[in-house]
Design a protein around this motif. Structure first.
Motif, PDB file in Angstrom:
ATOM      1  N   ASP A  32      88.767   5.259 -26.405  1.00  0.00           N
ATOM      2  CA  ASP A  32      87.378   5.712 -26.346  1.00  0.00           C
ATOM      3  C   ASP A  32      87.261   7.175 -26.771  1.00  0.00           C
ATOM      4  OD1 ASP A  32      88.777   6.521 -24.008  1.00  0.00           O
ATOM      5  OD2 ASP A  32      87.018   6.336 -22.717  1.00  0.00           O
ATOM      6  N   ILE A  33      88.157   8.011 -26.287  1.00  0.00           N
ATOM      7  CA  ILE A  33      88.128   9.426 -26.662  1.00  0.00           C
ATOM      8  C   ILE A  33      88.519   9.588 -28.135  1.00  0.00           C
ATOM      9  CG2 ILE A  33      89.135  11.704 -26.242  1.00  0.00           C
ATOM     10  CD1 ILE A  33      89.412  10.861 -23.263  1.00  0.00           C
TER      11      ILE A  33
ATOM     12  N   HIS B  45      92.922  14.366 -23.129  1.00  0.00           N
ATOM     13  CA  HIS B  45      93.902  13.432 -22.578  1.00  0.00           C
ATOM     14  C   HIS B  45      93.231  12.372 -21.711  1.00  0.00           C
ATOM     15  CE1 HIS B  45      96.863  16.582 -23.579  1.00  0.00           C
ATOM     16  NE2 HIS B  45      97.777  15.629 -23.502  1.00  0.00           N
ATOM     17  N   SER B  46      92.091  12.718 -21.063  1.00  0.00           N
ATOM     18  CA  SER B  46      91.602  11.777 -20.050  1.00  0.00           C
ATOM     19  C   SER B  46      90.117  11.819 -19.718  1.00  0.00           C
ATOM     20  CB  SER B  46      92.365  12.034 -18.742  1.00  0.00           C
ATOM     21  OG  SER B  46      92.105  13.360 -18.286  1.00  0.00           O
TER      22      SER B  46
ATOM     23  N   ARG C 197      93.869   6.546 -24.948  1.00  0.00           N
ATOM     24  CA  ARG C 197      92.432   6.674 -24.712  1.00  0.00           C
ATOM     25  C   ARG C 197      91.682   6.412 -26.014  1.00  0.00           C
ATOM     26  NH1 ARG C 197      90.265   8.533 -19.892  1.00  0.00           N
ATOM     27  NH2 ARG C 197      88.410   7.799 -20.984  1.00  0.00           N
TER      28      ARG C 197
ATOM     29  N   ALA D 115      94.442  12.270 -27.032  1.00  0.00           N
ATOM     30  CA  ALA D 115      93.817  10.983 -26.718  1.00  0.00           C
ATOM     31  C   ALA D 115      94.737   9.833 -27.118  1.00  0.00           C
ATOM     32  CB  ALA D 115      92.470  10.865 -27.439  1.00  0.00           C
TER      33      ALA D 115
ATOM     34  N   LEU E 165      86.466  11.690 -21.167  1.00  0.00           N
ATOM     35  CA  LEU E 165      85.513  11.504 -22.253  1.00  0.00           C
ATOM     36  C   LEU E 165      84.239  12.316 -22.036  1.00  0.00           C
ATOM     37  CD1 LEU E 165      84.611  10.174 -24.886  1.00  0.00           C
ATOM     38  CD2 LEU E 165      83.877   8.192 -23.539  1.00  0.00           C
TER      39      LEU E 165
END
Length: 183
Positions: free
Chosen positions: A58-59, A19-20, A56, A51, A22
Protein backbone atom coordinates in the motif's frame (compact mmCIF):
# COMPACT_ATOMS: atom_id res chain seq x y z
CA UNK A 1 22.22 16.40 -0.95
CA UNK A 2 20.95 18.12 -4.10
CA UNK A 3 18.82 21.22 -3.72
CA UNK A 4 15.55 19.91 -2.25
CA UNK A 5 12.65 21.51 -0.36
CA UNK A 6 13.37 19.23 2.62
CA UNK A 7 16.29 18.49 4.91
CA UNK A 8 18.09 15.18 5.24
CA UNK A 9 16.53 14.90 8.69
CA UNK A 10 13.05 15.22 7.16
CA UNK A 11 14.00 12.68 4.49
CA UNK A 12 15.22 10.24 7.12
CA UNK A 13 12.01 10.56 9.14
CA UNK A 14 9.94 10.08 5.99
CA UNK A 15 11.88 6.92 5.18
CA UNK A 16 11.31 5.62 8.71
CA UNK A 17 7.58 6.30 8.33
CA UNK A 18 7.55 4.60 4.91
CA UNK A 19 8.38 1.33 6.66
CA UNK A 20 4.96 1.12 8.27
CA UNK A 21 2.72 4.21 8.41
CA UNK A 22 0.72 5.03 5.29
CA UNK A 23 -1.17 7.88 6.92
CA UNK A 24 2.02 9.67 8.00
CA UNK A 25 3.47 9.15 4.52
CA UNK A 26 0.35 10.61 2.89
CA UNK A 27 0.39 13.64 5.19
CA UNK A 28 4.07 14.33 4.53
CA UNK A 29 3.66 13.97 0.75
CA UNK A 30 0.67 16.33 0.85
CA UNK A 31 2.94 18.91 2.50
CA UNK A 32 6.16 18.15 0.56
CA UNK A 33 5.52 16.05 -2.58
CA UNK A 34 9.24 15.79 -3.39
CA UNK A 35 9.73 13.53 -0.36
CA UNK A 36 8.74 10.57 -2.56
CA UNK A 37 12.34 10.83 -3.84
CA UNK A 38 13.90 10.86 -0.35
CA UNK A 39 17.05 8.79 0.09
CA UNK A 40 19.32 8.12 3.05
CA UNK A 41 22.85 7.33 1.84
CA UNK A 42 23.93 6.19 5.32
CA UNK A 43 21.36 3.38 5.42
CA UNK A 44 21.33 2.86 1.63
CA UNK A 45 17.57 3.24 1.58
CA UNK A 46 14.83 5.18 -0.14
CA UNK A 47 11.26 5.55 1.06
CA UNK A 48 10.16 3.12 -1.65
CA UNK A 49 12.85 0.65 -0.57
CA UNK A 50 11.64 0.93 3.03
CA UNK A 51 8.08 0.10 2.02
CA UNK A 52 9.38 -2.73 -0.16
CA UNK A 53 11.43 -4.59 2.40
CA UNK A 54 8.58 -4.36 4.92
CA UNK A 55 6.12 -5.79 2.36
CA UNK A 56 3.99 -2.64 2.50
CA UNK A 57 2.45 -2.73 -0.97
CA UNK A 58 0.00 0.00 0.00
CA UNK A 59 2.79 2.43 0.86
CA UNK A 60 4.88 1.39 -2.14
CA UNK A 61 1.95 1.89 -4.50
CA UNK A 62 1.17 5.29 -2.97
CA UNK A 63 4.78 6.39 -3.48
CA UNK A 64 4.81 5.12 -7.06
CA UNK A 65 1.49 6.82 -7.77
CA UNK A 66 3.04 10.05 -6.52
CA UNK A 67 6.16 9.92 -8.66
CA UNK A 68 8.69 7.73 -6.87
CA UNK A 69 11.02 6.00 -9.30
CA UNK A 70 10.53 2.24 -9.46
CA UNK A 71 13.33 0.21 -7.87
CA UNK A 72 13.90 -3.41 -8.83
CA UNK A 73 13.77 -4.75 -5.28
CA UNK A 74 10.38 -3.15 -4.71
CA UNK A 75 9.30 -4.20 -8.19
CA UNK A 76 9.89 -7.78 -7.05
CA UNK A 77 7.07 -7.24 -4.59
CA UNK A 78 4.83 -5.94 -7.40
CA UNK A 79 4.12 -6.88 -11.00
CA UNK A 80 6.70 -4.52 -12.53
CA UNK A 81 9.77 -6.75 -12.34
CA UNK A 82 9.27 -9.02 -15.36
CA UNK A 83 10.32 -6.48 -18.01
CA UNK A 84 13.36 -5.42 -15.99
CA UNK A 85 14.57 -9.01 -15.61
CA UNK A 86 13.97 -9.76 -19.25
CA UNK A 87 16.09 -6.74 -20.19
CA UNK A 88 18.88 -7.71 -17.75
CA UNK A 89 18.70 -11.17 -16.09
CA UNK A 90 21.66 -10.30 -13.81
CA UNK A 91 19.32 -8.00 -11.91
CA UNK A 92 17.98 -11.15 -10.23
CA UNK A 93 21.14 -10.99 -8.08
CA UNK A 94 20.97 -7.31 -7.16
CA UNK A 95 20.04 -5.69 -3.87
CA UNK A 96 17.70 -3.00 -2.67
CA UNK A 97 17.39 -1.03 0.55
CA UNK A 98 20.20 -1.90 2.98
CA UNK A 99 21.49 -4.12 0.14
CA UNK A 100 18.77 -6.64 0.96
CA UNK A 101 18.71 -9.04 -2.01
CA UNK A 102 15.93 -8.73 -4.54
CA UNK A 103 15.19 -12.39 -3.72
CA UNK A 104 14.14 -11.39 -0.21
CA UNK A 105 11.75 -8.85 -1.69
CA UNK A 106 10.35 -11.47 -4.03
CA UNK A 107 9.84 -13.79 -1.07
CA UNK A 108 7.90 -10.99 0.62
CA UNK A 109 5.59 -10.75 -2.39
CA UNK A 110 4.06 -14.06 -1.29
CA UNK A 111 3.54 -14.69 -5.00
CA UNK A 112 4.80 -18.05 -6.28
CA UNK A 113 4.81 -16.72 -9.86
CA UNK A 114 7.25 -13.99 -8.81
CA UNK A 115 9.47 -16.58 -7.13
CA UNK A 116 9.35 -18.73 -10.25
CA UNK A 117 10.33 -15.73 -12.36
CA UNK A 118 13.48 -15.11 -10.31
CA UNK A 119 14.16 -18.86 -10.18
CA UNK A 120 13.97 -18.97 -13.97
CA UNK A 121 16.50 -16.12 -14.11
CA UNK A 122 19.02 -18.13 -12.09
CA UNK A 123 18.40 -17.00 -8.52
CA UNK A 124 17.53 -20.44 -7.10
CA UNK A 125 20.12 -20.49 -4.32
CA UNK A 126 19.55 -16.86 -3.42
CA UNK A 127 15.81 -17.41 -3.08
CA UNK A 128 16.30 -20.46 -0.87
CA UNK A 129 18.75 -18.69 1.45
CA UNK A 130 16.27 -15.85 1.99
CA UNK A 131 13.56 -18.10 3.48
CA UNK A 132 13.62 -16.32 6.86
CA UNK A 133 11.86 -13.32 5.29
CA UNK A 134 8.59 -14.99 4.30
CA UNK A 135 8.60 -17.09 7.47
CA UNK A 136 9.02 -14.09 9.74
CA UNK A 137 6.36 -12.07 7.93
CA UNK A 138 3.92 -15.00 7.77
CA UNK A 139 3.98 -15.29 3.98
CA UNK A 140 2.56 -18.80 3.71
CA UNK A 141 2.48 -19.08 -0.10
CA UNK A 142 6.11 -18.06 -0.53
CA UNK A 143 7.25 -20.26 2.34
CA UNK A 144 5.44 -23.30 0.93
CA UNK A 145 6.86 -22.66 -2.55
CA UNK A 146 10.40 -22.34 -1.22
CA UNK A 147 10.11 -25.48 0.90
CA UNK A 148 8.73 -27.39 -2.10
CA UNK A 149 11.77 -26.20 -4.06
CA UNK A 150 14.34 -27.39 -1.55
CA UNK A 151 14.75 -24.53 0.93
CA UNK A 152 15.68 -25.64 4.44
CA UNK A 153 14.00 -23.82 7.31
CA UNK A 154 15.47 -25.99 10.07
CA UNK A 155 18.43 -23.69 10.79
CA UNK A 156 16.58 -20.38 10.47
CA UNK A 157 16.95 -18.05 13.42
CA UNK A 158 15.37 -14.70 14.19
CA UNK A 159 16.49 -12.38 16.95
CA UNK A 160 19.11 -15.00 17.87
CA UNK A 161 16.48 -17.64 18.61
CA UNK A 162 15.30 -20.74 16.71
CA UNK A 163 12.52 -19.76 14.31
CA UNK A 164 9.95 -22.06 15.91
CA UNK A 165 10.42 -20.35 19.26
CA UNK A 166 9.84 -16.93 17.68
CA UNK A 167 6.78 -18.15 15.77
CA UNK A 168 5.29 -19.69 18.92
CA UNK A 169 5.80 -16.43 20.84
CA UNK A 170 4.06 -14.53 18.02
CA UNK A 171 1.19 -17.01 17.86
CA UNK A 172 1.90 -17.83 14.20
CA UNK A 173 0.28 -21.26 14.28
CA UNK A 174 -0.37 -21.45 10.53
CA UNK A 175 3.32 -20.97 9.78
CA UNK A 176 4.30 -23.50 12.45
CA UNK A 177 1.93 -26.04 10.89
CA UNK A 178 3.36 -25.38 7.44
CA UNK A 179 6.93 -25.86 8.64
CA UNK A 180 5.90 -29.09 10.39
CA UNK A 181 4.73 -30.48 7.03
CA UNK A 182 8.30 -30.31 5.75
CA UNK A 183 10.20 -31.72 8.74
Amino acid sequence: MPDTPYTQEQANQFIIDAHSDLEKVKAQVAETPELVHAYNPETIESALGAAGHMARRDIAQFLLDNGAELELATAAMTDHVREQLEADPQLAFSGGAHNIPVAAHANMSDDPAMLQLLWDHGAEDLLKTQIAWPIGFNKLNATRWLLEHGADASAVEMQGKPIKQVLEARGMTDMLALLAEFE
